[in-house]
Design an enzyme around this catalytic site. Structure first.
Site, PDB file in Angstrom:
ATOM      1  N   ASP A  26       0.835  -1.206   0.000  1.00 30.06           N
ATOM      2  CA  ASP A  26       0.000   0.000   0.000  1.00 30.06           C
ATOM      3  C   ASP A  26       0.869   1.255   0.000  1.00 30.06           C
ATOM      4  OD1 ASP A  26      -2.314   1.456   0.001  1.00 30.06           O
ATOM      5  OD2 ASP A  26      -2.723   1.210   2.137  1.00 30.06           O
TER       6      ASP A  26
ATOM      7  N   HIS B 101       2.934   3.089  -8.884  1.00 29.86           N
ATOM      8  CA  HIS B 101       2.766   1.657  -9.153  1.00 29.86           C
ATOM      9  C   HIS B 101       4.007   1.102  -9.864  1.00 29.86           C
ATOM     10  CE1 HIS B 101      -1.248   1.981  -7.711  1.00 29.86           C
ATOM     11  NE2 HIS B 101      -1.739   2.620  -8.764  1.00 29.86           N
TER      12      HIS B 101
ATOM     13  N   LEU C   6      11.338 -20.644  -4.540  1.00 22.46           N
ATOM     14  CA  LEU C   6      10.292 -19.764  -4.010  1.00 22.46           C
ATOM     15  C   LEU C   6       9.032 -19.808  -4.894  1.00 22.46           C
ATOM     16  CD1 LEU C   6       9.496 -17.326  -2.139  1.00 22.46           C
ATOM     17  CD2 LEU C   6      10.653 -15.858  -3.785  1.00 22.46           C
TER      18      LEU C   6
HETATM   19  C1  FPP Z   1      -1.899   0.175  -3.356  1.00 19.95           C
HETATM   20  O1  FPP Z   1      -1.446   1.508  -3.418  1.00 19.95           O
HETATM   21  C2  FPP Z   1      -1.334  -0.621  -4.432  1.00 19.95           C
HETATM   22  C3  FPP Z   1      -2.040  -1.163  -5.456  1.00 19.95           C
HETATM   23  C4  FPP Z   1      -3.504  -0.997  -5.587  1.00 19.95           C
HETATM   24  C5  FPP Z   1      -1.392  -1.913  -6.529  1.00 19.95           C
HETATM   25  C6  FPP Z   1      -0.152  -2.691  -6.197  1.00 19.95           C
HETATM   26  C7  FPP Z   1       0.460  -3.049  -7.468  1.00 19.95           C
HETATM   27  C8  FPP Z   1       1.784  -2.982  -7.757  1.00 19.95           C
HETATM   28  C9  FPP Z   1       2.848  -2.653  -6.811  1.00 19.95           C
HETATM   29  C10 FPP Z   1       2.135  -3.263  -9.178  1.00 19.95           C
HETATM   30  C11 FPP Z   1       3.074  -4.317  -9.404  1.00 19.95           C
HETATM   31  C12 FPP Z   1       2.622  -5.711  -9.385  1.00 19.95           C
HETATM   32  C13 FPP Z   1       3.163  -6.628 -10.216  1.00 19.95           C
HETATM   33  C14 FPP Z   1       2.888  -8.063 -10.012  1.00 19.95           C
HETATM   34  C15 FPP Z   1       4.026  -6.237 -11.324  1.00 19.95           C
HETATM   35  P1  FPP Z   1      -2.516   2.676  -3.517  1.00 19.95           P
HETATM   36  O2  FPP Z   1      -2.632   3.050  -4.951  1.00 19.95           O
HETATM   37  O3  FPP Z   1      -3.781   2.272  -2.861  1.00 19.95           O
HETATM   38  O4  FPP Z   1      -1.792   3.810  -2.703  1.00 19.95           O
HETATM   39  P2  FPP Z   1      -2.478   4.988  -1.850  1.00 19.95           P
HETATM   40  O5  FPP Z   1      -3.247   4.317  -0.737  1.00 19.95           O
HETATM   41  O6  FPP Z   1      -1.308   5.767  -1.352  1.00 19.95           O
HETATM   42  O7  FPP Z   1      -3.351   5.772  -2.784  1.00 19.95           O
END
Ligand code: FPP
Length: 239
Positions: free
Chosen positions: A19, A36, A130
């Protein structure tokens, strides 16, 4: 800070709620997709670090069933990142003996993502190092309802006596049937929530919450979480 000791117990299964990508981008005046993108680099580092210390399973929450509600452009960017990761990294997954698996409602993803996932899962199926489990369009409540539905169907068809239903039979219906429960759940960005992630499976997991935003979460942060885990005494409800 808890120092990681390679000679002490290593969590066999680490699950991560990644997050804070959006906040990381906002702090830098960048579009959310940049958070991201950098978050995807953190995934690679987490994989390397888990491999290095001998973790057997790493489950990451890459896209929740609720994330479909995000703006179309952000959903597209996330699906694009997944496609990029699979295209660019499958050869290194093979080289590093990593097996890729997925949980969630994969049939809701764009067809091209589904195809790439199938290819990478197949290409890494023979690896026995893994296991990387990517949760995509995943929601734990949905998973539990789906498991209940299939058990009810079995009961209706006379294949299951409701009186004989036990935890193991139930767990065998979940997306995670092939994996042990997480020993350690990590959540980044300082939020104290489990957000519909592995609700059944984390019953006895140790939880580590850090203020670090996911794109900043690197090797030392993972070692800190594993070190903190080593300090905890797990009692599984006993004394
Ligand atoms: C939460 O941050 C994160 C996500 C919704 C997406 C997580 C995805 C990745 C890290 C992409 C990579 C994955 C792969 C497998 C390549 P948020 O957007 O909710 O952050 P915020 O709460 O600060 O708005």
């Amino acid at each position: 800070m808890a120092a990681f000791d390679p000679d002490k117990e290593i969590p066999r299964h680490i699950a991560i709620i990644m997050d804070g990508n959006g906040r990381w981008a906002r702090e830098r005046g960048l579009p959310r997709r940049e958070g991201h993108r950098t978050g995807a680099e953190s995934v690679e580092i987490a994989l390397e670090t888990c491999g290095e210390i001998g973790v057997d399973y790493l489950t990451i929450y890459a896209f929740s069933s609720e994330n479909w509600k995000r703006p179309e452009a952000e959903v597209k960017a996330l699906m694009g990142l997944l496609a990029h990761f699979l295209k660019e990294k499958t050869s290194s997954l093979i080289k590093n003996n990593i097996r890729l698996r997925v949980i969630g409602q994969i049939d809701k993803l764009p067809k091209s993502n589904q195809k790439e996932l199938e290819k990478s899962i197949e290409a890494t199926a023979g690896n026995d190092g893994l296991t990387l489990v990517v949760a995509l369009s995943y929601g734990s409540r949905e998973e539990i309802v789906e498991a209940t539905r299939s058990l009810m169907k079995k009961a209706q068809d006379g294949e299951l006596d409701p009186g004989n239903l036990d935890e193991a039979t139930f767990a065998a219906q979940l997306n995670t049937a092939a994996y042990p429960d997480p020993d350690l759940l990590i959540r980044t960005s300082g939020e104290f929530r489990v957000s519909n992630f592995l609700l059944w499976q984390i019953s006895y997991s140790e939880i580590f919450i850090t203020k670090t935003l996911w794109p900043d979460f690197r090797r030392d942060n993972l070692l800190e979480a594993a070190g903190e885990y080593q300090k905890r005494q797990r009692r599984f409800g006993g004394v």
